[in-house]
Design an enzyme around this catalytic site. Structure first.
Site, PDB file in Angstrom:
ATOM      1  N   LYS A 106     -39.907 -37.161 -45.116  1.00 50.06           N
ATOM      2  CA  LYS A 106     -40.218 -36.046 -44.104  1.00 50.06           C
ATOM      3  C   LYS A 106     -40.730 -34.543 -44.817  1.00 50.06           C
ATOM      4  O   LYS A 106     -41.721 -34.184 -44.535  1.00 50.06           O
ATOM      5  CB  LYS A 106     -39.244 -35.602 -43.243  1.00 50.06           C
ATOM      6  CG  LYS A 106     -38.701 -36.672 -42.329  1.00 50.06           C
ATOM      7  CD  LYS A 106     -37.528 -36.440 -41.479  1.00 50.06           C
ATOM      8  CE  LYS A 106     -36.245 -37.065 -42.082  1.00 50.06           C
ATOM      9  NZ  LYS A 106     -35.190 -37.459 -40.985  1.00 50.06           N
ATOM     10  N   LYS A 162     -41.111 -41.730 -52.793  1.00 46.13           N
ATOM     11  CA  LYS A 162     -40.145 -42.034 -51.487  1.00 46.13           C
ATOM     12  C   LYS A 162     -40.941 -41.679 -50.123  1.00 46.13           C
ATOM     13  O   LYS A 162     -41.480 -40.505 -50.303  1.00 46.13           O
ATOM     14  CB  LYS A 162     -38.828 -41.378 -51.784  1.00 46.13           C
ATOM     15  CG  LYS A 162     -37.878 -41.541 -50.359  1.00 46.13           C
ATOM     16  CD  LYS A 162     -36.389 -40.982 -50.675  1.00 46.13           C
ATOM     17  CE  LYS A 162     -36.582 -39.433 -50.336  1.00 46.13           C
ATOM     18  NZ  LYS A 162     -35.151 -39.012 -50.066  1.00 46.13           N
ATOM     19  N   LYS A 188     -34.480 -30.429 -53.900  1.00 47.20           N
ATOM     20  CA  LYS A 188     -34.751 -29.704 -52.921  1.00 47.20           C
ATOM     21  C   LYS A 188     -34.828 -28.223 -53.109  1.00 47.20           C
ATOM     22  O   LYS A 188     -35.709 -27.406 -52.706  1.00 47.20           O
ATOM     23  CB  LYS A 188     -33.774 -29.594 -51.640  1.00 47.20           C
ATOM     24  CG  LYS A 188     -33.980 -31.133 -50.759  1.00 47.20           C
ATOM     25  CD  LYS A 188     -33.088 -31.056 -49.465  1.00 47.20           C
ATOM     26  CE  LYS A 188     -33.023 -32.535 -48.915  1.00 47.20           C
ATOM     27  NZ  LYS A 188     -32.140 -32.566 -47.820  1.00 47.20           N
TER      28      LYS A 188
HETATM   29  P1  TYM Z   1     -31.473 -38.406 -44.045  1.00 46.84           P
HETATM   30  O1  TYM Z   1     -31.828 -37.974 -42.383  1.00 46.84           O
HETATM   31  O2  TYM Z   1     -32.428 -37.793 -44.893  1.00 46.84           O
HETATM   32  O3  TYM Z   1     -31.872 -39.932 -43.926  1.00 46.84           O
HETATM   33  C1  TYM Z   1     -31.583 -40.789 -43.195  1.00 46.84           C
HETATM   34  C2  TYM Z   1     -31.510 -42.345 -43.749  1.00 46.84           C
HETATM   35  O4  TYM Z   1     -32.465 -42.836 -44.081  1.00 46.84           O
HETATM   36  C3  TYM Z   1     -32.556 -43.264 -45.311  1.00 46.84           C
HETATM   37  N1  TYM Z   1     -34.032 -43.218 -45.820  1.00 46.84           N
HETATM   38  C4  TYM Z   1     -34.572 -44.176 -46.657  1.00 46.84           C
HETATM   39  N2  TYM Z   1     -34.574 -45.316 -46.801  1.00 46.84           N
HETATM   40  C5  TYM Z   1     -35.563 -45.939 -47.446  1.00 46.84           C
HETATM   41  N3  TYM Z   1     -36.704 -45.475 -47.669  1.00 46.84           N
HETATM   42  C6  TYM Z   1     -36.880 -44.211 -47.507  1.00 46.84           C
HETATM   43  N4  TYM Z   1     -38.062 -43.832 -47.976  1.00 46.84           N
HETATM   44  C7  TYM Z   1     -36.021 -43.372 -47.021  1.00 46.84           C
HETATM   45  N5  TYM Z   1     -35.933 -42.069 -46.638  1.00 46.84           N
HETATM   46  C8  TYM Z   1     -34.565 -41.987 -46.039  1.00 46.84           C
HETATM   47  C9  TYM Z   1     -31.462 -42.430 -46.257  1.00 46.84           C
HETATM   48  O5  TYM Z   1     -31.095 -42.980 -47.285  1.00 46.84           O
HETATM   49  C10 TYM Z   1     -30.750 -42.122 -44.909  1.00 46.84           C
HETATM   50  O6  TYM Z   1     -29.750 -43.401 -44.965  1.00 46.84           O
HETATM   51  N6  TYM Z   1     -27.587 -37.086 -46.519  1.00 46.84           N
HETATM   52  C11 TYM Z   1     -27.888 -38.007 -45.408  1.00 46.84           C
HETATM   53  C12 TYM Z   1     -27.276 -37.619 -44.037  1.00 46.84           C
HETATM   54  C13 TYM Z   1     -25.914 -37.582 -43.761  1.00 46.84           C
HETATM   55  C14 TYM Z   1     -25.251 -38.891 -43.826  1.00 46.84           C
HETATM   56  C15 TYM Z   1     -23.562 -38.501 -43.737  1.00 46.84           C
HETATM   57  C16 TYM Z   1     -25.488 -40.362 -44.387  1.00 46.84           C
HETATM   58  C17 TYM Z   1     -25.073 -36.775 -43.599  1.00 46.84           C
HETATM   59  N7  TYM Z   1     -24.027 -37.074 -43.485  1.00 46.84           N
HETATM   60  C18 TYM Z   1     -22.562 -39.333 -43.936  1.00 46.84           C
HETATM   61  C19 TYM Z   1     -24.382 -41.122 -44.267  1.00 46.84           C
HETATM   62  C20 TYM Z   1     -23.002 -40.752 -43.937  1.00 46.84           C
HETATM   63  C21 TYM Z   1     -29.463 -38.073 -45.314  1.00 46.84           C
HETATM   64  O7  TYM Z   1     -30.143 -37.701 -46.237  1.00 46.84           O
HETATM   65  O8  TYM Z   1     -30.007 -38.395 -44.161  1.00 46.84           O
END
Ligand code: TYM
Length: 340
Positions: free
Chosen positions: A205, A202, A112
């Site tokens: 967004k 992947k 990022k």
């Molecule tokens: P975020 O918002 O980027 O993504 C949310 C969830 O979606 C999953 N994900 C995917 N899974 C499969 N294929 C994909 N292409 C794909 N894109 C996204 C992510 O693995 C995630 O589970 N850092 C976390 C947010 C967070 C969090 C936490 C998660 C903050 N605090 C505590 C767990 C526990 C995140 O990047 O979410």
């Protein structure tokens, strides 16, 4: 009952198919068997430049989608991260036991940050994984034999989970056993859904073009079109082959996840049929899955006050757990308790 915690960022006007299959579907299922805490992580969403009005809208849209997918305040606890200030407090404490080099090794930060020129990236983006560790560990069950804390996420979060486990262990070692080390709960087949136009990357967004992403709240028309136009290969065979047929394989993963059919059965079903029929059926599966969610989301957003009241309920319950655990952390670290 075992506990789960997970979070999602309110960084778009809709979640996408990768979020749904990689994480959110598991969230809904796990509330039946676990004591579940789910969080819309608005503090994480400001680690990159953001628009305040968009953040406010997206936080509500995110919560509404989660409820529309089947989360239920009677069976789990859904809340907004900034409503429970202990998240930032624990993040500070954990930041003080995290090595600078250790944080610098996080690949998501490097990716990022590289995009905006590393020097211009915020310190918040750098410490993002520490706040994530705090999110999770704040909901630690009492560290007794057999206590578990599971975290349903996609594959891309594995490294952050490892850091969280390391920090839990380090804190316990220095200050006495306080945290249960969390376990990643990652689905076998849908852990990484890839971009429809670029099957090597992947679905994301921030990285994918709109043509490569299926949004949960998208209208059926564009949804079908994107699937019909998904990149495949010059062959005709619907066959699972990660290396040779990455595009088709990604579509098969989505199909299998939604339909419950094995890869072998999908191959048999479309033998000699070509990609067209396969994509058409897949599009129908996706549209049928998301149409009721889109309708329900719209209904929930129509009554903002009711939605905010539901979130207040979640914050109340989550806050009670967070305050109790933070009290223990303060004492362990050596802060003088506030007199009564
Ligand atoms: P975020 O918002 O980027 O993504 C949310 C969830 O979606 C999953 N994900 C995917 N899974 C499969 N294929 C994909 N292409 C794909 N894109 C996204 C992510 O693995 C995630 O589970 N850092 C976390 C947010 C967070 C969090 C936490 C998660 C903050 N605090 C505590 C767990 C526990 C995140 O990047 O979410």
């Amino acid at each position: 009952t075992p506990r789960v915690f997970s979070g999602i960022q309110p960084t778009a006007d809709s979640f996408h198919l990768g979020n749904y299959l990689g994480a959110l579907r598991q969230w809904v299922a796990l509330q039946e068997t676990h004591e579940a805490f789910y969080c819309v992580v608005d503090l994480h969403a400001i680690t990159v430049e953001h628009d305040p009005a968009a953040l406010r809208r997206r936080t509500r849209v995110s919560a509404a989608q989660l409820l529309a997918m089947g989360l239920d305040q009677d069976r789990s606890t859904l809340f907004v991260q900034s409503h429970v200030p202990e998240h930032t407090e624990l993040a500070w404490v954990l930041g003080c036991i995290t090595g600078f080099g250790e944080a610098g090794r996080m690949t998501q930060f490097k990716d990022k940050a590289a995009k905006q020129g590393t020097a211009g990236a915020s310190v918040g983006l750098f410490t993002y994984p520490i706040l994530q560790a705090a999110d999770i560990l704040l909901y630690t069950p009492e560290p007794r034999a057999g206590a578990v804390l599971q975290v349903p996420v996609g594959e891309d979060q594995r490294q952050h989970l490892e850091l969280t486990r390391d920090l839990a262990g380090r804190f316990n070692h220095r200050f006495g056993t306080t945290f249960v080390a969390p376990e990643a709960y990652i689905p076998e087949n849908a852990a990484k859904i890839t971009d429809l136009q670029e099957p090597g990357a992947k679905m994301s967004k921030s990285a994918s073009s709109p043509q490569g992403i299926i949004d949960v709240l998208e209208e059926p028309g564009p949804m079908r079109k994107k699937i019909m136009r998904a990149v495949t290969d010059t062959g005709t065979e619907v066959r699972y082959d990660e290396e040779g047929k990455a595009g088709v394989t990604n579509l098969m993963r989505i199909y299998a996840a939604l339909d419950g059919t094995s890869y072998g059965d999908i191959e048999k079903r479309y033998e000699g049929a070509g990609y067209g029929q396969f994509k058409k059926d897949l599009a129908a599966l996706v549209v049928d899955t998301f149409e009721p969610i889109r309708e329900r989301t719209r209904e929930l957003l129509a009554d903002e006050d009711a939605l905010d009241r539901l979130l207040a309920q979640g914050a109340e319950r989550a806050g009670a757990v967070a305050r109790r655990n933070m009290e223990i952390v303060r004492e362990r670290v050596g802060f003088v308790g506030r007199g009564r």
